[in-house]
Enzyme design. Sequence first.
Site, PDB file in Angstrom:
ATOM      1  N   GLY A 182      28.669   3.655  48.614  1.00  0.00           N
ATOM      2  CA  GLY A 182      28.769   2.257  49.030  1.00  0.00           C
ATOM      3  C   GLY A 182      27.786   1.882  50.115  1.00  0.00           C
ATOM      4  O   GLY A 182      26.703   2.450  50.237  1.00  0.00           O
ATOM      5  N   LEU A 220      30.834   2.679  40.803  1.00  0.00           N
ATOM      6  CA  LEU A 220      29.803   2.606  41.840  1.00  0.00           C
ATOM      7  C   LEU A 220      29.350   3.993  42.291  1.00  0.00           C
ATOM      8  O   LEU A 220      30.171   4.837  42.678  1.00  0.00           O
ATOM      9  CB  LEU A 220      30.334   1.819  43.043  1.00  0.00           C
ATOM     10  CG  LEU A 220      29.386   1.659  44.238  1.00  0.00           C
ATOM     11  CD1 LEU A 220      28.156   0.850  43.842  1.00  0.00           C
ATOM     12  CD2 LEU A 220      30.093   1.022  45.426  1.00  0.00           C
ATOM     13  N   ASP A 221      28.026   4.218  42.228  1.00  0.00           N
ATOM     14  CA  ASP A 221      27.392   5.440  42.737  1.00  0.00           C
ATOM     15  C   ASP A 221      28.002   6.716  42.152  1.00  0.00           C
ATOM     16  O   ASP A 221      28.084   7.753  42.821  1.00  0.00           O
ATOM     17  CB  ASP A 221      27.477   5.495  44.273  1.00  0.00           C
ATOM     18  CG  ASP A 221      26.670   4.399  44.939  1.00  0.00           C
ATOM     19  OD1 ASP A 221      25.686   3.940  44.334  1.00  0.00           O
ATOM     20  OD2 ASP A 221      27.035   3.989  46.064  1.00  0.00           O
ATOM     21  N   ALA A 222      28.415   6.649  40.884  1.00  0.00           N
ATOM     22  CA  ALA A 222      29.086   7.798  40.274  1.00  0.00           C
ATOM     23  C   ALA A 222      28.379   8.306  39.024  1.00  0.00           C
ATOM     24  O   ALA A 222      28.886   9.198  38.351  1.00  0.00           O
ATOM     25  CB  ALA A 222      30.535   7.441  39.938  1.00  0.00           C
TER      26      ALA A 222
END
Length: 315
Positions: free
Chosen positions: A229, A255-257
Site C-alpha cells: 500500500g 493490491l500488491d499481491a
Amino acid sequence: MAKSLLALGSRHQRRLYSSTSKLTHHGIHVLQCPDQVGIVARISDCLSGHGANITSTDIFVDMDSRDEPVFNSRCQFSFNPVQWTREEMENSFQEIGKQFVGKSVVNVPGMDRDMKVAVFASLQDHCLVNLLHRWQDGMLPVQIECVISNHVRGEDTHIWRFLKRHGIPYHYLPTTKTNKREDDILELVSGTDFLVLARYMQILSGDFIARYGKDIINIHHGLLPSFKGANPYRQAYEAGVKLIGATTHFVCEELDAGPIIEQMVERVSHRDTLESFAMKSESLERQCLDRAIKYYCEQRILRYGRDKTKTIVFA
C-alpha cells in the site's frame, strides 16, 4: 597453376563462409508443458534438423505445482534464415507445443517486431525518466506507444521535450475517486502488448485488468510482501528495518499481491533519515523495473505454481 587455383578456391570459400555467417540470426524458444521423456531430444532434433545450433539452454521441472511435474525451458539458438525461414520456424515450434500439449513460443530479436508498451506514471518520475533514457540508448527492446499520467506536465519539462522529440504521445488523464478514466485508458492501450506502471499511484480495478487481458508490470517501492500500500518508505523507516528494497511484480486484482518478478535490496542503518531511505529506494526502483522489463522482453519469465502465483526467471 594448381597453387593459384587452390588459393582462388580458398578465397572463394572464405567469402562464402563470410557471407553465410552474416546471415546468422539468434532465436529464443520457450516451452512449458507436462514433463515427460523426450522433450529435450525433440527440441534438439528440431533445431539440428534445420541447421540451427543451441547456444544456451535453461530447464526447470516444477515438481510441486499439480498432480504431474511441469517442464519449463528457455533455449537460445543461432540459425540461418535462408535455411530456416521465420514461417517454417513458427510452424516447427507450434508442432512441438501440440505434441507435448503445452505452450511453445519462439521469438527472433531483430527480425520480429519489438513489443509495444504503454507506460504509466504519476507525479514522481524517476522510474519513467530512467526507462525513457534506457530505451533511447537501445537497452530496452520495446516500442513505447505512449505515456499516460494523472498529473499534468508542462511543455518546458524534460519529459515533455523528450517525448516530443521522439514522437511519443503524452496523455494527461486526471482522475477522481469515482472516475479512474479506465474506459479512456483501455482505448489508448488497445494496441499494446503489455503495460508498465512506473510509479503510477492509481489502483487499477479488477474489471480493467480483465478487460485489458494482457500482462501489467508494476514497480512497488518496498520489499513485498512487507509494507504494502501507501507510504512504504515511511512504513519501513518507522519499523526500523535494516534492509530496504524494491519489487517488480505482475498486477492482479489484489493490491500488491501479483507474482513477483524481481527484487533488489540495500542495507540501511539507524544513521539513515527518511530522506536517505527515499533516495536509496528510488535508485533500487529504477534498477528493479529496468531488469523486469528486460527479462519480460527477452522471454525469460514464466508463471508457474497451482494458481500461477510464482515466476521462473531464467538466467
